[in-house]
Write a protein that holds these residues in place. Structure first.
Motif, mmCIF file in Angstrom:
data_model
loop_
_atom_site.group_PDB
_atom_site.id
_atom_site.type_symbol
_atom_site.label_atom_id
_atom_site.label_comp_id
_atom_site.label_asym_id
_atom_site.label_seq_id
_atom_site.Cartn_x
_atom_site.Cartn_y
_atom_site.Cartn_z
ATOM 1 N N THR A 118 0.830 -1.203 0.000
ATOM 2 C CA THR A 118 0.000 0.000 0.000
ATOM 3 C C THR A 118 0.863 1.250 0.000
ATOM 4 O O THR A 118 0.351 2.359 -0.095
ATOM 5 N N ALA A 119 2.159 1.042 0.161
ATOM 6 C CA ALA A 119 3.105 2.155 0.136
ATOM 7 C C ALA A 119 4.471 1.578 -0.203
ATOM 8 O O ALA A 119 4.662 0.362 -0.268
ATOM 9 N N MET A 120 5.408 2.475 -0.403
ATOM 10 C CA MET A 120 6.751 2.008 -0.738
ATOM 11 C C MET A 120 7.441 1.383 0.466
ATOM 12 O O MET A 120 8.060 0.327 0.374
ATOM 13 N N ASP A 121 7.364 2.021 1.644
ATOM 14 C CA ASP A 121 8.135 1.518 2.781
ATOM 15 C C ASP A 121 7.402 1.636 4.115
ATOM 16 O O ASP A 121 8.014 1.497 5.168
ATOM 17 N N ASN A 123 4.400 -0.171 4.881
ATOM 18 C CA ASN A 123 3.308 -1.126 4.781
ATOM 19 C C ASN A 123 3.107 -1.814 6.134
ATOM 20 O O ASN A 123 4.059 -2.307 6.740
ATOM 21 N N ASP A 177 4.113 -5.549 -5.281
ATOM 22 C CA ASP A 177 3.264 -4.578 -5.977
ATOM 23 C C ASP A 177 2.749 -5.258 -7.234
ATOM 24 O O ASP A 177 3.414 -5.293 -8.264
ATOM 25 N N ILE A 211 1.621 3.599 -6.048
ATOM 26 C CA ILE A 211 2.494 3.758 -4.885
ATOM 27 C C ILE A 211 3.958 3.715 -5.271
ATOM 28 O O ILE A 211 4.810 4.262 -4.571
ATOM 29 N N THR A 212 4.269 3.058 -6.381
ATOM 30 C CA THR A 212 5.670 2.962 -6.783
ATOM 31 C C THR A 212 6.046 4.024 -7.803
ATOM 32 O O THR A 212 7.213 4.123 -8.177
#
Length: 456
Positions: A118-121, A123, A177, A211-212
């Motif tokens: 849900t996010a890069m870093d 989660n 992802d 997100i990426t």
């Protein structure tokens, strides 16, 4: 019991009994089984094979028993073995049973976790508790971070029981992802054609987020669009190669009627009430797509008056435009009129001569509406010019003149006075000769006689 018997020589006997008591006061010798150290299988329900004790005695061993429980608890238990002989002598020995826990907790297999990012870093991953088997209470810990980054993180789980036995296992937490980017494309469009195959369309802009990060947003729109529907495919690719596609439909329609420019209205002079042949000219048209046909509803010939000619242009999409051209057949030509011939008639009076003037001859290509003259009811003596007027249905009029001459060629009638015989009164006699009687159709201008002033 020992019986003593005394017999004399003659055979007489006497007996007496002697009690001989042999006693056993010696304790049996008992050897308990060796002490046992056994791995616990539970906290208080461990079965233990104690082994066999050994005992010796100068008599008979009656029983060997122990106070061992049916199940052993974790820890040390002292078992007392007791042996009894037939003389009820007893001896005892002890055996130490130690139930120990040296077995590490058993960690049941743990599945690796794959979690959608849900996010890069940052989660948050909810890890399930381990399934652990141990006879005692176990504390479970792990070194999982608070937030997991995109990618693979190795989490070490540690299970520790109350005596400090530990087991560890590793679990892979893979934050992946696989979510396609959110792609918002422009709405479908319906645009009016400016050409059959080269209509420029502003299709709008797409927006995407992930997100990426977004690697690219593309579409396969042509530079110009043809008439009809074209499906434009938009594609968004994120930095992990996930892609989303959506379709936008661009519909180029032709709802614009063609432009039509009809010939100018025509005003033409009638040559016939209904058989007027007119050259209308040509209509011109323009359409972005193309004109299929140009027609009009003109009659073969035009009648007197106004006729509306409708021109119709139809383009290749079926759109229709009409224009009207008015053809007006007018009558500005005066009717032809020929007055009756001039008339000369004998007067019937000075001003009351009735004259039959005759009828005028008329012609008009449309219709004569009226023929009039300013002829009086009766004519005076002399010349009278009559104006004849012919008026057609269009209001055109023409005139012609006729001269009516009333003449008096009839001599007046006169009757002299009666003859007179008078007596002379002198040489020159004055005589009253009387008046003549006269009449005429017109006015008598004068009545004269050659009578002398005196009669001889």
């Amino acid at each position: 019991m020992v019986t003593w018997t005394a017999t004399d020589v003659v055979g007489n006997t006497s007996t007496i009994e002697q009690k001989v008591i042999v006693v056993d006061n010696t304790l049996p010798i008992l050897q308990a089984p060796e002490d046992i150290i056994i791995e616990a299988t539970s906290i208080d329900n461990n079965e233990v094979d104690l082994g066999e004790s050994s005992a010796t005695d100068n008599g008979e061993i009656i029983s060997i028993s122990n106070d061992a429980p049916e199940f052993f608890t974790l820890g040390d238990t002292i078992i007392t073995w007791v042996v009894s002989d037939s003389s009820e002598n007893t001896a005892s020995d002890t055996q130490l049973v130690s139930v120990v826990d040296t077995t590490s907790p058993e960690i049941l297999p743990v599945d690796d976790l794959t979690y959608e990012a849900t996010a890069m870093d940052v989660n948050i991953v909810y890890l399930d508790n381990l399934s652990v088997s141990d006879i005692q209470e176990v504390t479970i810990t792990n070194d999982a971070p608070e937030f997991f980054p995109l990618g693979e993180t190795l989490v070490t789980w540690t299970a520790t029981d109350v005596v400090g036995n530990t087991s560890t296992t590793e679990q892979k937490v893979i934050v992946v992802d696989t979510t396609t980017p959110d792609l918002t494309i422009p709405e479908d469009q319906i645009v009016e054609a400016t050409s059959i195959e080269e209509t420029l369309v502003e299709i709008g802009e797409a927006e995407a987020n992930d997100i990426t990060g977004i690697s690219s947003i593309t579409n396969n729109a042509p530079e110009v669009f043809s008439l009809g529907s074209t499906v434009v495919t938009w594609a968004s690719i994120d930095n992990n190669g996930n892609s989303t596609t959506y379709e936008q439909t661009i519909t180029v329609v032709d709802t614009t009627s063609p432009s039509i420019f009809v010939p100018a209205d025509i005003v033409a002079e009638a040559v016939d009430p209904v058989l007027n042949f007119i050259e209308l000219g040509d209509a011109t048209t323009y359409d972005h797509v193309g004109v299929d046909s140009i027609t009009n509803d003109r009659p073969d010939s035009f009648s007197f008056g106004s006729t509306t000619v409708t021109w119709t242009a139809v383009d290749t999409s079926g759109n229709i435009s009409t224009g009207t051209q008015i053809v007006t057949i007018v009558d500005t030509t005066m009717p032809e009129i020929i007055a009756p011939s001039d008339v000369t008639v004998e007067a019937a009076g000075t001003s009351n001569t009735v004259v039959d003037t005759g009828d005028a001859t008329i012609y008009d290509i449309i219709q004569v509406d009226s023929v009039t003259s300013d002829s009086p009811d009766t004519f005076p003596l002399g010349e009278t010019v009559i104006t004849w007027t012919a008026t057609d249905s269009s209001g055109n009029s023409a005139t012609a003149t006729q001269t009516v001459t009333v003449v008096d060629t009839t001599a007046p009638s006169v009757t002299a006075p009666d003859s007179i015989e008078v007596e002379a009164t002198s040489i020159d006699n004055t005589v009253e000769i009387g008046n003549p009687v006269y009449d005429d159709l017109v006015e008598i201008i004068s009545v004269t006689s050659d009578s002398p002033d005196t009669f001889p």
